[in-house]
Design a protein around this motif. Sequence first.
Motif, PDB file in Angstrom:
ATOM      1  N   VAL A 116      -9.124  -7.232   7.108  1.00 40.74           N
ATOM      2  CA  VAL A 116      -9.907  -6.618   8.187  1.00 40.74           C
ATOM      3  C   VAL A 116      -9.693  -5.109   8.183  1.00 40.74           C
ATOM      4  O   VAL A 116     -10.654  -4.335   8.267  1.00 40.74           O
ATOM      5  CB  VAL A 116      -9.535  -7.216   9.563  1.00 40.74           C
ATOM      6  N   ALA A 117      -8.454  -4.669   8.073  1.00 44.30           N
ATOM      7  CA  ALA A 117      -8.162  -3.234   8.082  1.00 44.30           C
ATOM      8  C   ALA A 117      -8.814  -2.536   6.891  1.00 44.30           C
ATOM      9  O   ALA A 117      -9.405  -1.454   7.037  1.00 44.30           O
ATOM     10  CB  ALA A 117      -6.654  -3.004   8.072  1.00 44.30           C
ATOM     11  N   GLU A 118      -8.728  -3.156   5.715  1.00 47.59           N
ATOM     12  CA  GLU A 118      -9.326  -2.563   4.521  1.00 47.59           C
ATOM     13  C   GLU A 118     -10.845  -2.499   4.627  1.00 47.59           C
ATOM     14  O   GLU A 118     -11.474  -1.486   4.300  1.00 47.59           O
ATOM     15  CB  GLU A 118      -8.908  -3.377   3.293  1.00 47.59           C
ATOM     16  N   LEU A 119     -11.458  -3.576   5.115  1.00 51.89           N
ATOM     17  CA  LEU A 119     -12.905  -3.597   5.274  1.00 51.89           C
ATOM     18  C   LEU A 119     -13.345  -2.601   6.340  1.00 51.89           C
ATOM     19  O   LEU A 119     -14.318  -1.869   6.156  1.00 51.89           O
ATOM     20  CB  LEU A 119     -13.387  -5.005   5.626  1.00 51.89           C
ATOM     21  N   ARG A 120     -12.623  -2.546   7.443  1.00 53.20           N
ATOM     22  CA  ARG A 120     -12.972  -1.599   8.517  1.00 53.20           C
ATOM     23  C   ARG A 120     -12.930  -0.163   7.993  1.00 53.20           C
ATOM     24  O   ARG A 120     -13.818   0.641   8.271  1.00 53.20           O
ATOM     25  CB  ARG A 120     -12.011  -1.769   9.702  1.00 53.20           C
ATOM     26  N   ALA A 121     -11.917   0.170   7.203  1.00 59.47           N
ATOM     27  CA  ALA A 121     -11.795   1.522   6.646  1.00 59.47           C
ATOM     28  C   ALA A 121     -12.930   1.818   5.660  1.00 59.47           C
ATOM     29  O   ALA A 121     -13.507   2.901   5.680  1.00 59.47           O
ATOM     30  CB  ALA A 121     -10.438   1.692   5.964  1.00 59.47           C
ATOM     31  N   ALA A 122     -13.255   0.853   4.801  1.00 59.30           N
ATOM     32  CA  ALA A 122     -14.341   1.045   3.836  1.00 59.30           C
ATOM     33  C   ALA A 122     -15.673   1.219   4.541  1.00 59.30           C
ATOM     34  O   ALA A 122     -16.484   2.078   4.163  1.00 59.30           O
ATOM     35  CB  ALA A 122     -14.393  -0.139   2.868  1.00 59.30           C
ATOM     36  N   LEU A 123     -15.913   0.428   5.563  1.00 62.18           N
ATOM     37  CA  LEU A 123     -17.150   0.561   6.324  1.00 62.18           C
ATOM     38  C   LEU A 123     -17.213   1.911   7.027  1.00 62.18           C
ATOM     39  O   LEU A 123     -18.276   2.546   7.071  1.00 62.18           O
ATOM     40  CB  LEU A 123     -17.283  -0.581   7.333  1.00 62.18           C
TER      41      LEU A 123
ATOM     42  N   ARG B 129     -15.912   4.690   6.050  1.00 65.96           N
ATOM     43  CA  ARG B 129     -16.240   5.715   5.056  1.00 65.96           C
ATOM     44  C   ARG B 129     -17.736   5.752   4.782  1.00 65.96           C
ATOM     45  O   ARG B 129     -18.293   6.788   4.423  1.00 65.96           O
ATOM     46  CB  ARG B 129     -15.470   5.465   3.760  1.00 65.96           C
ATOM     47  N   ALA B 130     -18.403   4.595   4.963  1.00 65.92           N
ATOM     48  CA  ALA B 130     -19.852   4.517   4.755  1.00 65.92           C
ATOM     49  C   ALA B 130     -20.624   4.793   6.045  1.00 65.92           C
ATOM     50  O   ALA B 130     -21.845   4.693   6.067  1.00 65.92           O
ATOM     51  CB  ALA B 130     -20.226   3.141   4.211  1.00 65.92           C
ATOM     52  N   GLY B 131     -19.898   5.113   7.124  1.00 71.58           N
ATOM     53  CA  GLY B 131     -20.548   5.412   8.397  1.00 71.58           C
ATOM     54  C   GLY B 131     -20.962   4.184   9.183  1.00 71.58           C
ATOM     55  O   GLY B 131     -21.815   4.259  10.061  1.00 71.58           O
ATOM     56  N   VAL B 132     -20.340   3.044   8.888  1.00 72.10           N
ATOM     57  CA  VAL B 132     -20.693   1.783   9.543  1.00 72.10           C
ATOM     58  C   VAL B 132     -19.520   1.329  10.404  1.00 72.10           C
ATOM     59  O   VAL B 132     -18.373   1.307   9.943  1.00 72.10           O
ATOM     60  CB  VAL B 132     -21.027   0.691   8.501  1.00 72.10           C
ATOM     61  N   VAL B 133     -19.811   0.952  11.637  1.00 74.98           N
ATOM     62  CA  VAL B 133     -18.792   0.414  12.538  1.00 74.98           C
ATOM     63  C   VAL B 133     -19.246  -0.966  13.006  1.00 74.98           C
ATOM     64  O   VAL B 133     -20.332  -1.111  13.559  1.00 74.98           O
ATOM     65  CB  VAL B 133     -18.576   1.328  13.762  1.00 74.98           C
ATOM     66  N   LEU B 134     -18.409  -1.967  12.737  1.00 75.56           N
ATOM     67  CA  LEU B 134     -18.652  -3.316  13.260  1.00 75.56           C
ATOM     68  C   LEU B 134     -17.640  -3.534  14.378  1.00 75.56           C
ATOM     69  O   LEU B 134     -16.470  -3.834  14.121  1.00 75.56           O
ATOM     70  CB  LEU B 134     -18.487  -4.369  12.162  1.00 75.56           C
ATOM     71  N   PRO B 135     -18.047  -3.378  15.633  1.00 71.05           N
ATOM     72  CA  PRO B 135     -17.089  -3.418  16.735  1.00 71.05           C
ATOM     73  C   PRO B 135     -16.424  -4.769  16.944  1.00 71.05           C
ATOM     74  O   PRO B 135     -15.331  -4.838  17.509  1.00 71.05           O
ATOM     75  CB  PRO B 135     -17.924  -3.023  17.952  1.00 71.05           C
ATOM     76  N   SER B 136     -17.031  -5.830  16.479  1.00 70.39           N
ATOM     77  CA  SER B 136     -16.475  -7.162  16.730  1.00 70.39           C
ATOM     78  C   SER B 136     -15.659  -7.718  15.568  1.00 70.39           C
ATOM     79  O   SER B 136     -15.222  -8.858  15.628  1.00 70.39           O
ATOM     80  CB  SER B 136     -17.610  -8.147  17.033  1.00 70.39           C
ATOM     81  N   ILE B 137     -15.449  -6.937  14.516  1.00 75.98           N
ATOM     82  CA  ILE B 137     -14.732  -7.446  13.353  1.00 75.98           C
ATOM     83  C   ILE B 137     -13.305  -7.834  13.740  1.00 75.98           C
ATOM     84  O   ILE B 137     -12.659  -7.157  14.537  1.00 75.98           O
ATOM     85  CB  ILE B 137     -14.743  -6.420  12.203  1.00 75.98           C
TER      86      ILE B 137
ATOM     87  N   LEU C  50     -28.866  -1.944   9.261  1.00 76.65           N
ATOM     88  CA  LEU C  50     -29.532  -1.104   8.271  1.00 76.65           C
ATOM     89  C   LEU C  50     -28.545  -0.166   7.579  1.00 76.65           C
ATOM     90  O   LEU C  50     -28.631   0.047   6.360  1.00 76.65           O
ATOM     91  CB  LEU C  50     -30.660  -0.303   8.929  1.00 76.65           C
ATOM     92  N   LEU C  51     -27.594   0.382   8.322  1.00 76.56           N
ATOM     93  CA  LEU C  51     -26.558   1.213   7.719  1.00 76.56           C
ATOM     94  C   LEU C  51     -25.714   0.407   6.729  1.00 76.56           C
ATOM     95  O   LEU C  51     -25.382   0.881   5.646  1.00 76.56           O
ATOM     96  CB  LEU C  51     -25.647   1.816   8.793  1.00 76.56           C
ATOM     97  N   LEU C  52     -25.388  -0.799   7.117  1.00 77.72           N
ATOM     98  CA  LEU C  52     -24.603  -1.676   6.245  1.00 77.72           C
ATOM     99  C   LEU C  52     -25.397  -2.000   4.965  1.00 77.72           C
ATOM    100  O   LEU C  52     -24.857  -1.921   3.858  1.00 77.72           O
ATOM    101  CB  LEU C  52     -24.233  -2.955   6.981  1.00 77.72           C
ATOM    102  N   ALA C  53     -26.659  -2.321   5.108  1.00 77.87           N
ATOM    103  CA  ALA C  53     -27.497  -2.616   3.944  1.00 77.87           C
ATOM    104  C   ALA C  53     -27.599  -1.402   3.020  1.00 77.87           C
ATOM    105  O   ALA C  53     -27.532  -1.538   1.797  1.00 77.87           O
ATOM    106  CB  ALA C  53     -28.883  -3.059   4.395  1.00 77.87           C
ATOM    107  N   ALA C  54     -27.725  -0.224   3.593  1.00 80.80           N
ATOM    108  CA  ALA C  54     -27.818   0.995   2.792  1.00 80.80           C
ATOM    109  C   ALA C  54     -26.507   1.316   2.079  1.00 80.80           C
ATOM    110  O   ALA C  54     -26.516   1.916   1.005  1.00 80.80           O
ATOM    111  CB  ALA C  54     -28.237   2.161   3.680  1.00 80.80           C
ATOM    112  N   ALA C  55     -25.396   0.895   2.644  1.00 84.83           N
ATOM    113  CA  ALA C  55     -24.093   1.167   2.047  1.00 84.83           C
ATOM    114  C   ALA C  55     -23.787   0.251   0.865  1.00 84.83           C
ATOM    115  O   ALA C  55     -22.932   0.580   0.037  1.00 84.83           O
ATOM    116  CB  ALA C  55     -23.000   1.026   3.104  1.00 84.83           C
TER     117      ALA C  55
END
Length: 71
Positions: free
Chosen positions: A16-23, A25-33, A61-66
């Motif tokens: 979770v921490a690694e994915l949250r950090a990677a997201l 960096r791509a400008g994506v925030v998933l608040p419920s992760i 859309l941000l996630l798809a673009a990343a």
Amino acid sequence: MKNRNGRKLETAESAVAELRAALARAGVVLPSIGVDPLSYADAADRPALVELGRCTAETALLLAAALPGEA
């Protein structure tokens, strides 16, 4: 020494921490992760699950673009 559920939880929290950090960096925030608590408390020898949760259409859309395009 950690029990199996403790190791499952640590592995899932690390993911979770690694994915949250990677997201981020791509400008994506998933608040419920987060880690699905029922999956790491399971006595079976299955990995814990990461709950990605819901997001707004804008975040989707941000996630798809990343994600990388077709090869």
